[in-house]
Design an enzyme around this catalytic site. Structure first.
Site, short mmCIF file in Angstrom:
data_model
loop_
_atom_site.label_atom_id
_atom_site.label_comp_id
_atom_site.label_asym_id
_atom_site.label_seq_id
_atom_site.Cartn_x
_atom_site.Cartn_y
_atom_site.Cartn_z
N ARG A 27 0.82 -1.21 0.00
CA ARG A 27 0.00 0.00 0.00
C ARG A 27 0.85 1.26 0.00
O ARG A 27 0.37 2.34 -0.30
CB ARG A 27 -0.92 0.00 1.22
CG ARG A 27 -1.89 -1.15 1.23
CD ARG A 27 -2.63 -1.22 2.54
NE ARG A 27 -3.53 -0.11 2.73
CZ ARG A 27 -4.77 -0.04 2.27
NH1 ARG A 27 -5.25 -1.04 1.57
NH2 ARG A 27 -5.53 1.01 2.50
N ASN A 101 -5.96 5.24 9.67
CA ASN A 101 -5.65 5.50 8.27
C ASN A 101 -6.56 6.64 7.84
O ASN A 101 -7.77 6.55 7.99
CB ASN A 101 -5.94 4.22 7.47
CG ASN A 101 -5.79 4.41 5.97
OD1 ASN A 101 -5.36 5.46 5.51
ND2 ASN A 101 -6.16 3.39 5.21
N GLY A 102 -5.98 7.74 7.35
CA GLY A 102 -6.81 8.86 6.91
C GLY A 102 -6.32 10.18 7.46
O GLY A 102 -5.19 10.29 7.92
N GLU A 497 8.20 6.50 -11.64
CA GLU A 497 7.74 5.89 -10.40
C GLU A 497 8.78 4.97 -9.78
O GLU A 497 9.01 5.01 -8.57
CB GLU A 497 6.48 5.05 -10.66
CG GLU A 497 5.21 5.83 -10.82
CD GLU A 497 4.04 4.91 -11.11
OE1 GLU A 497 3.01 5.06 -10.46
OE2 GLU A 497 4.13 4.04 -12.01
N HIS A 513 7.54 21.70 -30.27
CA HIS A 513 7.12 22.90 -29.54
C HIS A 513 7.77 22.97 -28.16
O HIS A 513 7.19 23.54 -27.23
CB HIS A 513 5.59 22.92 -29.42
CG HIS A 513 4.92 22.97 -30.75
ND1 HIS A 513 4.90 24.10 -31.54
CD2 HIS A 513 4.30 21.99 -31.47
CE1 HIS A 513 4.27 23.83 -32.68
NE2 HIS A 513 3.91 22.55 -32.66
C1 G6P Z 1 -1.59 5.63 -7.10
C2 G6P Z 1 -0.90 4.38 -7.63
C3 G6P Z 1 -1.01 4.35 -9.14
C4 G6P Z 1 -2.46 4.42 -9.57
C5 G6P Z 1 -3.16 5.64 -8.98
C6 G6P Z 1 -4.66 5.57 -9.18
O1 G6P Z 1 -0.89 6.76 -7.50
O2 G6P Z 1 0.45 4.38 -7.24
O3 G6P Z 1 -0.43 3.15 -9.63
O4 G6P Z 1 -2.54 4.46 -10.96
O5 G6P Z 1 -2.94 5.70 -7.57
O6 G6P Z 1 -5.14 4.47 -8.46
P1 G6P Z 1 -6.46 3.69 -8.76
O7 G6P Z 1 -6.48 2.59 -7.73
O8 G6P Z 1 -7.58 4.67 -8.57
O9 G6P Z 1 -6.40 3.17 -10.13
#
Ligand code: G6P
Length: 617
Positions: A27, A101-102, A497, A513
């Site tokens: 996560r 969490n939050g 990333e 451009h």
């Molecule tokens: C985070 C993850 C990305 C993902 C994005 C959107 O940044 O690291 O890999 O594309 O969230 O996440 P989702 O679960 O909404 O596709």
């Protein structure tokens, strides 16, 4: 983002919690902590760094006995990542302990009130404020922990999933959720319970789980059935017990060095799982219940608005080309975070498609709520079954890609595109914007994509060699046109990333451009130059780069000799329909980022500062 895990029952809590934390590592986090209750005492260890650092610290500092405990991986919001700011946090009296969490948005106001009442704080976190607020409420009202949590949460503005217990009452854990996921695993005969941000920490112990909905809480007490209540008014809610389909194998690396590599290699089967039962080629039918049941809404739509974040947003961009090209429906693709805050014009005739792997991204969720409030029909495309977005949308379809654990999204992207292609084809057929023979041809080609992805994966060794040449680069440029412009963006994102190399994706023609000024003999430029679409134009762009001594890594259709001759390195993909090329051109870009990151010694599955599901805005 943060991960929560907890256990109460008859087994040793420590191994369950530490293994649970390991499974939640994907996560994204920067510190970790654990609390165990044993014989009238709380044993608490917290540390900046990884779960392995936590384990070493535990080994040197505490007894690991006890059948009640909680663990946490923290992704810093309030306060830098350090030992003190890590969770769990304990109330001033030392009795109540909490993981969270939050974000508590009004924490500053609450903190000032508590300071006036004599509370002092060790950390900079909003969590320590909440645990002390719970303690203060309990003191003021002389109520049980569950009630105190409920009263406190009604004073809170923000988002949370929390787990709390009181060491004076070690037979219960109180949990609550608003905006961040929380699952309860139910042990046999209620002799044990598990708590976690997702079910992965407890799948070997039970297949029965309850997912809390927003604004719900529960007092989990041993020997008693779990009762779910509304935080606002204390009303009882039916507890839906889900049977978990997840198994251990799905969340293990299965012989691969990293989850990301496993997930790249899973794409042939993941794509097949996405179209299985939906693409019925022999009958020349595409069917998805969520689309069929709402066909009128789709066909009457003035436009489709796609909302998403990150890689899912890139899948949305590919979908824009597919929907407009095949189904002739105007499409707008929006970053959910921008859409939700810019007073967008949304009408009841709009169809909003929300794309999210995790189904938990806070901005996407908020964009959905906004669109719903304006009367739009909202369709969700998620991977995680039962996720918040899957529940919040009017209808939807799952990608069925299986758990994606590597933080950098791979199979989620290609399966989202597969699903969006199915929807576009279905709508195109219903609208009559595609001929019967083109429709059949697209179905045939889509069905052949898994085999072609397998073929594309065979370039892995060659790509490793290319990666070795460019692993020391400080910048990369990715260029593509048409359907492959979003793939260029996605390729650049992947590299950023996981390898921390600065990379930009650009539409090939826009290079003139601006980015062209960056090109010299040190600049690697990945150009997607398949033989479909604007091939000749892209070849001209490649010549322009070559004249400025840029190093070209070209993604070409097999058999292409023209680009191969000009490019420094060429990576082949099999031929397919133009609209399906993103499913193939993405593969070498994923592998290139992966190998460069590995060669640079980066933590591929858990890149710094990133989270798999961004549950705060
Ligand atoms: C985070 C993850 C990305 C993902 C994005 C959107 O940044 O690291 O890999 O594309 O969230 O996440 P989702 O679960 O909404 O596709």
């Amino acid at each position: 983002m943060c991960g929560i895990t907890g256990y109460i029952g008859f087994r040793d809590a420590y191994p369950i919690i530490i293994n649970g934390l390991r499974r939640l590592e994907y996560r994204g986090y920067d510190s970790a902590g654990i609390v165990l209750y044993n014989e009238g005492k709380l044993n608490l260890v917290k540390t900046k760094g990884k779960v392995s650092d936590l384990e070493s610290k535990v080994a040197n500092s505490i007894e690991t006995g006890g059948t009640l405990g909680m663990g946490h991986t923290r992704w810093a919001t309030h306060g830098i990542p350090n030992d003190i700011n890590s969770h769990p946090h304990v109330s001033q009296s030392g009795n109540i302990v909490m993981v969270h969490n939050g974000i508590i948005e009004n924490y500053d106001t609450l903190k000032k009130e508590l300071v006036n009442r004599g509370y002092t704080f060790q950390s900079d976190t909003d969590t320590e404020v909440l645990v002390n607020l719970i303690e203060e409420v309990q003191k003021q009202n002389d109520v049980k922990l569950g009630k105190a949590v409920q009263i406190a949460l009604n004073e809170v503005v923000g988002a949370y999933a929390i787990a709390v217990f009181d060491q004076r009452k070690p037979d219960e854990i109180v949990v609550a959720r608003l905006g961040s996921p929380l699952a309860i695993g139910i042990g046999k005969d209620q002799l044990e319970y598990f708590v976690a941000s997702d079910a992965s920490p407890f799948i070997e112990y039970t297949k029965d789980a309850i997912y809390l909905e927003d604004e719900e809480m529960a007092v989990i007490r041993l020997g008693r059935k779990v009762k779910i209540r509304k935080i606002k008014d204390d009303s009882l809610v039916d507890a839906n017990v889900h049977e978990l389909k997840l198994n251990l194998e799905q969340i293990e690396k299965g012989g691969y060095e990293h989850f990301m590599l496993k997930e790249i290699y899973q794409q042939p089967s993941a794509i097949t799982d996405t179209y299985r039962g939906r693409l019925l080629r022999e009958e020349a039918i595409i069917k998805m219940a969520g689309v069929e049941d709402n066909m009128k809404r789709f066909l009457n739509a003035d436009r489709i608005i796609i909302v998403a974040c990150g890689t899912s947003w890139h899948a949305g961009l590919v979908a824009e080309y597919i929907f407009e090209d095949l189904a002739r429906i105007p499409v707008e693709v929006e970053y959910a975070s921008e859409f939700r805050y810019r007073n967008p014009i949304i009408t009841e005739k709009d169809v909003v498609i929300a794309i999210s792997q995790s189904g938990e991204t806070a901005d996407t969720l908020a964009a959905i709520k906004l669109a719903k409030s304006k009367g739009a029909f909202v369709f969700g495309i998620c991977n995680v079954v039962g996720s918040s977005i899957a529940r919040e949308t009017h209808a939807g379809a799952y990608t069925h890609a299986g758990p994606e654990i590597g933080v950098a999204s791979t199979k989620a992207f290609t399966t989202q595109i597969t699903l969006l292609t199915l929807i576009a084809l279905r709508l195109a057929r219903a609208k009559g914007t595609i001929s019967s023979s083109d429709f059949r041809q697209h179905m045939l080609e889509l069905e052949m994509i898994p085999k072609k992805v397998e073929q594309a994966l065979k370039s892995d060794e060659h790509i490793q060699k290319v990666a070795a040449v460019f692993k020391g680069a400080t910048n990369f440029l990715y260029l593509g046109r048409g359907y492959n412009f979003p793939v260029a963006l996605e390729g650049a994102l992947k590299l950023k990333e996981i390898s921390y190399i600065h990379a930009e994706g650009y539409p090939a023609a826009e290079m003139k451009h601006g980015p062209i000024a960056l090109i010299d003999e040190n600049m690697p430029i990945v150009v997607i130059a398949t033989n479909k679409g604007h091939y000749d134009k892209v070849v001209s762009n490649i010549q322009e780069i070559k004249s400025r001594k840029g190093k070209i890594i070209a993604i070409v259709t097999e058999g292409d000799e023209t680009v191969k001759d000009i490019a420094d390195y060429a990576i082949e993909i099999p031929e397919t329909e133009e609209s399906l090329t993103p499913l193939l051109t993405t593969i070498p870009l994923q592998l290139l980022s992966y190998h460069i990151a590995v060669m640079r010694g980066c933590n591929v599955d858990q890149p710094r500062n990133l989270a798999k599901a961004v549950t705060v805005e």
